[in-house]
Design a protein around this motif. Sequence first.
Motif, PDB file in Angstrom:
ATOM      1  N   GLY A   1       6.789 -11.677 -10.344  1.00  0.00           N
ATOM      2  CA  GLY A   1       6.367 -10.443 -10.907  1.00  0.00           C
ATOM      3  C   GLY A   1       5.417  -9.565 -10.157  1.00  0.00           C
ATOM      4  O   GLY A   1       5.022  -9.818  -8.956  1.00  0.00           O
ATOM      5  N   ALA A   2       5.518  -8.355 -10.560  1.00  0.00           N
ATOM      6  CA  ALA A   2       4.630  -7.247  -9.666  1.00  0.00           C
ATOM      7  C   ALA A   2       4.239  -6.068 -10.598  1.00  0.00           C
ATOM      8  O   ALA A   2       5.138  -5.969 -11.639  1.00  0.00           O
ATOM      9  CB  ALA A   2       5.745  -6.768  -8.456  1.00  0.00           C
ATOM     10  N   LYS A   3       3.264  -5.741  -9.999  1.00  0.00           N
ATOM     11  CA  LYS A   3       2.597  -4.482 -11.004  1.00  0.00           C
ATOM     12  C   LYS A   3       1.500  -3.494  -9.964  1.00  0.00           C
ATOM     13  O   LYS A   3       1.268  -4.002  -8.921  1.00  0.00           O
ATOM     14  CB  LYS A   3       1.815  -5.013 -12.016  1.00  0.00           C
ATOM     15  CG  LYS A   3       0.507  -5.979 -11.613  1.00  0.00           C
ATOM     16  CD  LYS A   3      -0.164  -6.430 -12.763  1.00  0.00           C
ATOM     17  CE  LYS A   3      -1.339  -5.658 -13.419  1.00  0.00           C
ATOM     18  NZ  LYS A   3      -2.273  -5.445 -12.413  1.00  0.00           N
ATOM     19  N   LEU A   4       1.251  -2.387 -10.434  1.00  0.00           N
ATOM     20  CA  LEU A   4       0.315  -1.646  -9.974  1.00  0.00           C
ATOM     21  C   LEU A   4      -1.043  -2.611  -9.927  1.00  0.00           C
ATOM     22  O   LEU A   4      -1.397  -3.295 -10.844  1.00  0.00           O
ATOM     23  CB  LEU A   4       0.182  -0.451 -10.389  1.00  0.00           C
ATOM     24  CG  LEU A   4      -0.665   0.149 -11.747  1.00  0.00           C
ATOM     25  CD1 LEU A   4      -2.132  -0.003 -11.404  1.00  0.00           C
ATOM     26  CD2 LEU A   4      -0.225   1.071 -12.253  1.00  0.00           C
ATOM     27  N   THR A   5      -2.057  -2.248  -8.992  1.00  0.00           N
ATOM     28  CA  THR A   5      -3.394  -2.843  -9.283  1.00  0.00           C
ATOM     29  C   THR A   5      -4.370  -1.756  -8.599  1.00  0.00           C
ATOM     30  O   THR A   5      -4.369  -1.273  -7.902  1.00  0.00           O
ATOM     31  CB  THR A   5      -3.371  -4.348  -8.235  1.00  0.00           C
ATOM     32  OG1 THR A   5      -4.755  -5.171  -8.448  1.00  0.00           O
ATOM     33  CG2 THR A   5      -3.232  -3.943  -6.556  1.00  0.00           C
TER      34      THR A   5
ATOM     35  N   SER B   1       2.778   5.425 -10.522  1.00  0.00           N
ATOM     36  CA  SER B   1       3.449   6.533  -9.773  1.00  0.00           C
ATOM     37  C   SER B   1       4.717   6.291  -9.144  1.00  0.00           C
ATOM     38  O   SER B   1       5.025   5.010  -8.970  1.00  0.00           O
ATOM     39  CB  SER B   1       2.267   7.005  -8.451  1.00  0.00           C
ATOM     40  OG  SER B   1       2.466   5.870  -7.646  1.00  0.00           O
ATOM     41  N   LYS B   2       5.449   7.407  -8.660  1.00  0.00           N
ATOM     42  CA  LYS B   2       6.705   6.898  -8.268  1.00  0.00           C
ATOM     43  C   LYS B   2       6.816   5.795  -7.106  1.00  0.00           C
ATOM     44  O   LYS B   2       7.682   5.110  -7.110  1.00  0.00           O
ATOM     45  CB  LYS B   2       7.710   7.986  -7.864  1.00  0.00           C
ATOM     46  CG  LYS B   2       7.569   8.941  -6.862  1.00  0.00           C
ATOM     47  CD  LYS B   2       8.682   9.884  -6.790  1.00  0.00           C
ATOM     48  CE  LYS B   2       8.591  10.949  -5.386  1.00  0.00           C
ATOM     49  NZ  LYS B   2       7.340  11.225  -5.139  1.00  0.00           N
ATOM     50  N   GLU B   3       5.804   6.022  -6.295  1.00  0.00           N
ATOM     51  CA  GLU B   3       5.676   5.078  -5.210  1.00  0.00           C
ATOM     52  C   GLU B   3       5.436   3.688  -5.486  1.00  0.00           C
ATOM     53  O   GLU B   3       5.575   2.610  -5.227  1.00  0.00           O
ATOM     54  CB  GLU B   3       4.470   5.508  -4.147  1.00  0.00           C
ATOM     55  CG  GLU B   3       4.826   6.928  -3.385  1.00  0.00           C
ATOM     56  CD  GLU B   3       4.554   7.837  -3.967  1.00  0.00           C
ATOM     57  OE1 GLU B   3       3.890   8.055  -5.157  1.00  0.00           O
ATOM     58  OE2 GLU B   3       4.657   9.111  -3.432  1.00  0.00           O
ATOM     59  N   LEU B   4       4.540   3.673  -6.541  1.00  0.00           N
ATOM     60  CA  LEU B   4       3.946   2.332  -6.975  1.00  0.00           C
ATOM     61  C   LEU B   4       5.202   1.683  -7.808  1.00  0.00           C
ATOM     62  O   LEU B   4       5.575   0.473  -7.497  1.00  0.00           O
ATOM     63  CB  LEU B   4       2.802   2.381  -7.767  1.00  0.00           C
ATOM     64  CG  LEU B   4       1.560   2.569  -7.513  1.00  0.00           C
ATOM     65  CD1 LEU B   4       0.461   3.073  -8.437  1.00  0.00           C
ATOM     66  CD2 LEU B   4       0.979   1.496  -6.877  1.00  0.00           C
ATOM     67  N   ASP B   5       6.050   2.211  -8.629  1.00  0.00           N
ATOM     68  CA  ASP B   5       7.114   1.843  -9.059  1.00  0.00           C
ATOM     69  C   ASP B   5       8.240   1.428  -8.184  1.00  0.00           C
ATOM     70  O   ASP B   5       8.876   0.403  -8.466  1.00  0.00           O
ATOM     71  CB  ASP B   5       7.799   3.020 -10.247  1.00  0.00           C
ATOM     72  CG  ASP B   5       6.906   3.195 -11.572  1.00  0.00           C
ATOM     73  OD1 ASP B   5       6.088   2.353 -11.557  1.00  0.00           O
ATOM     74  OD2 ASP B   5       6.907   4.185 -12.049  1.00  0.00           O
TER      75      ASP B   5
ATOM     76  N   GLY C   1      -2.722   4.043  -4.218  1.00  0.00           N
ATOM     77  CA  GLY C   1      -3.330   2.788  -3.887  1.00  0.00           C
ATOM     78  C   GLY C   1      -2.187   1.827  -3.590  1.00  0.00           C
ATOM     79  O   GLY C   1      -1.105   1.877  -3.072  1.00  0.00           O
ATOM     80  N   ASN C   2      -2.622   0.403  -4.332  1.00  0.00           N
ATOM     81  CA  ASN C   2      -1.976  -0.665  -4.046  1.00  0.00           C
ATOM     82  C   ASN C   2      -1.103  -1.150  -5.418  1.00  0.00           C
ATOM     83  O   ASN C   2      -1.368  -0.758  -6.281  1.00  0.00           O
ATOM     84  CB  ASN C   2      -2.904  -1.874  -3.750  1.00  0.00           C
ATOM     85  CG  ASN C   2      -2.972  -1.608  -2.142  1.00  0.00           C
ATOM     86  OD1 ASN C   2      -2.077  -2.268  -1.202  1.00  0.00           O
ATOM     87  ND2 ASN C   2      -3.953  -0.963  -1.647  1.00  0.00           N
TER      88      ASN C   2
ATOM     89  N   ASN D   1       0.842  -1.269  -0.133  1.00  0.00           N
ATOM     90  CA  ASN D   1      -0.071  -0.143  -0.005  1.00  0.00           C
ATOM     91  C   ASN D   1       0.909   1.172  -0.065  1.00  0.00           C
ATOM     92  O   ASN D   1       1.511   1.410   0.884  1.00  0.00           O
ATOM     93  CB  ASN D   1      -1.095  -0.005   1.458  1.00  0.00           C
ATOM     94  CG  ASN D   1      -1.884   0.915   1.227  1.00  0.00           C
ATOM     95  OD1 ASN D   1      -1.991   1.938   0.651  1.00  0.00           O
ATOM     96  ND2 ASN D   1      -2.698   1.015   2.422  1.00  0.00           N
ATOM     97  N   THR D   2       0.811   2.212  -1.057  1.00  0.00           N
ATOM     98  CA  THR D   2       1.445   3.451  -1.175  1.00  0.00           C
ATOM     99  C   THR D   2       1.054   4.423  -0.120  1.00  0.00           C
ATOM    100  O   THR D   2       1.784   5.401   0.327  1.00  0.00           O
ATOM    101  CB  THR D   2       1.146   4.129  -2.592  1.00  0.00           C
ATOM    102  OG1 THR D   2      -0.183   4.460  -2.370  1.00  0.00           O
ATOM    103  CG2 THR D   2       1.793   3.137  -3.585  1.00  0.00           C
ATOM    104  N   GLY D   3      -0.200   4.076   0.466  1.00  0.00           N
ATOM    105  CA  GLY D   3      -0.681   4.997   1.656  1.00  0.00           C
ATOM    106  C   GLY D   3      -1.402   6.104   1.030  1.00  0.00           C
ATOM    107  O   GLY D   3      -1.602   7.181   1.603  1.00  0.00           O
ATOM    108  N   LYS D   4      -1.149   6.189  -0.486  1.00  0.00           N
ATOM    109  CA  LYS D   4      -1.862   7.348  -1.131  1.00  0.00           C
ATOM    110  C   LYS D   4      -3.304   7.211  -1.423  1.00  0.00           C
ATOM    111  O   LYS D   4      -3.349   5.949  -2.208  1.00  0.00           O
ATOM    112  CB  LYS D   4      -0.866   7.759  -2.421  1.00  0.00           C
ATOM    113  CG  LYS D   4       0.401   8.253  -2.038  1.00  0.00           C
ATOM    114  CD  LYS D   4       0.375   9.693  -2.780  1.00  0.00           C
ATOM    115  CE  LYS D   4       1.445  10.560  -2.063  1.00  0.00           C
ATOM    116  NZ  LYS D   4       2.808  10.559  -2.745  1.00  0.00           N
ATOM    117  N   ILE D   5      -4.121   8.038  -1.171  1.00  0.00           N
ATOM    118  CA  ILE D   5      -5.473   7.618  -1.847  1.00  0.00           C
ATOM    119  C   ILE D   5      -5.756   8.258  -3.089  1.00  0.00           C
ATOM    120  O   ILE D   5      -5.206   9.307  -3.408  1.00  0.00           O
ATOM    121  CB  ILE D   5      -6.166   8.493  -0.821  1.00  0.00           C
ATOM    122  CG1 ILE D   5      -6.308   8.194   0.665  1.00  0.00           C
ATOM    123  CG2 ILE D   5      -7.849   8.418  -1.320  1.00  0.00           C
ATOM    124  CD1 ILE D   5      -6.643   9.182   1.821  1.00  0.00           C
ATOM    125  N   ALA D   6      -6.280   7.237  -3.863  1.00  0.00           N
ATOM    126  CA  ALA D   6      -6.389   7.495  -5.117  1.00  0.00           C
ATOM    127  C   ALA D   6      -7.753   7.756  -5.842  1.00  0.00           C
ATOM    128  O   ALA D   6      -8.614   7.313  -5.293  1.00  0.00           O
ATOM    129  CB  ALA D   6      -5.362   6.627  -6.314  1.00  0.00           C
TER     130      ALA D   6
END
Length: 317
Positions: free
Chosen positions: A267-271, A250-254, A277-278, A181-186
């Motif tokens: 593997g990993a990706k944004l979701t 986003s930079k936090e997701l990356d 978000g996550n 969790n990036t902790g950012k509300i999207a």
Amino acid sequence: MKGEGIGFGKAILFNEHFVVYGIPAIVSAIGKYTVAKASSFEVPELKLNDNRDATPGYKEDKLEQQKTSINNIIKRMNIDFSGEGVEVELGGNLYAASGIGASAASCVAMARALSDYYALDLSDDEINDIAYEGEKGYHGTPSGVDNTASTFGGLIWFEKAETNIIEKISLPNPVEIVMGNTGKIADTTAAVAGVRERKEKNSDKYKKIFNRAENIAYLAKRALQEGDYREVGKLMNENHKLLQQIEVSSKELDFLVSVARNYGAFGAKLTGGGLGGNMIALTPGKELQEEVANAIEKEGFQALKTVIGVSRSGDSQ
Ligand code: PMV
């Protein structure tokens, strides 16, 4: 009188955003869910007690959207408060955050609790339909992928169409994942609108990206059915690249995606909607799951360890 219902959290494994345009997506319920409990209330209205644990600011941020969502649900269910009202309490073990299906899970749980409370005996298809109306309060024009996973559970192939195509994908074994969790509300509505705008401006570039996203869905379905998680992971990495290209990362997701890969995630990706978000990492086996989750936590982010393919009975499938 009392009523109760649950809605699963979800993780989109492939093709969030692309799904809005009819490209197939693969989504899974996760082993965390929201529980709604309905009981009588003296004032003729629906009173909500939202006791879910949440990313700080999430519930406040979504309050107006939540009100619209609840009104949509009440309208769709033809609930009439001319007599007494109903109090709905939201709880459960799904941490409310962006990208994890928190809004869909709450809509499904609420629809089920109200169906139980008023003894309507609604089918899963009907619950899914009501939850979709509820989701409109959050997203405007949702694809329906979130509420479908949240209602039916399991691992699902989803295609938005006049009549949506919804197929179960069977996994040979349950598979561990980590969600960071990036902790950012999207804001999913804004993310979806941004994609639409850029897609119209750069139609050739976007066409190529969308074509590849479609190919990836078919390749991923086969790899999942064969239990070839190395291949699934590779395809998730490629899917993340496409999502970067349509500018929803986003930079936090990356950053979290690279942490997960460095610690051995297949593997990993944004979701989900992205822009915060996550993210999701595929980590077959408890040991790898633990390692990746610890690495994310060491960087100061919240990590959720769960499995994909959870059905309503709680089994993985
Ligand atoms: O942000 P979430 O977790 O609600 O996921 C949204 C998924 C999108 O594909 C971006 C939008 C949609 O309606 O399918």
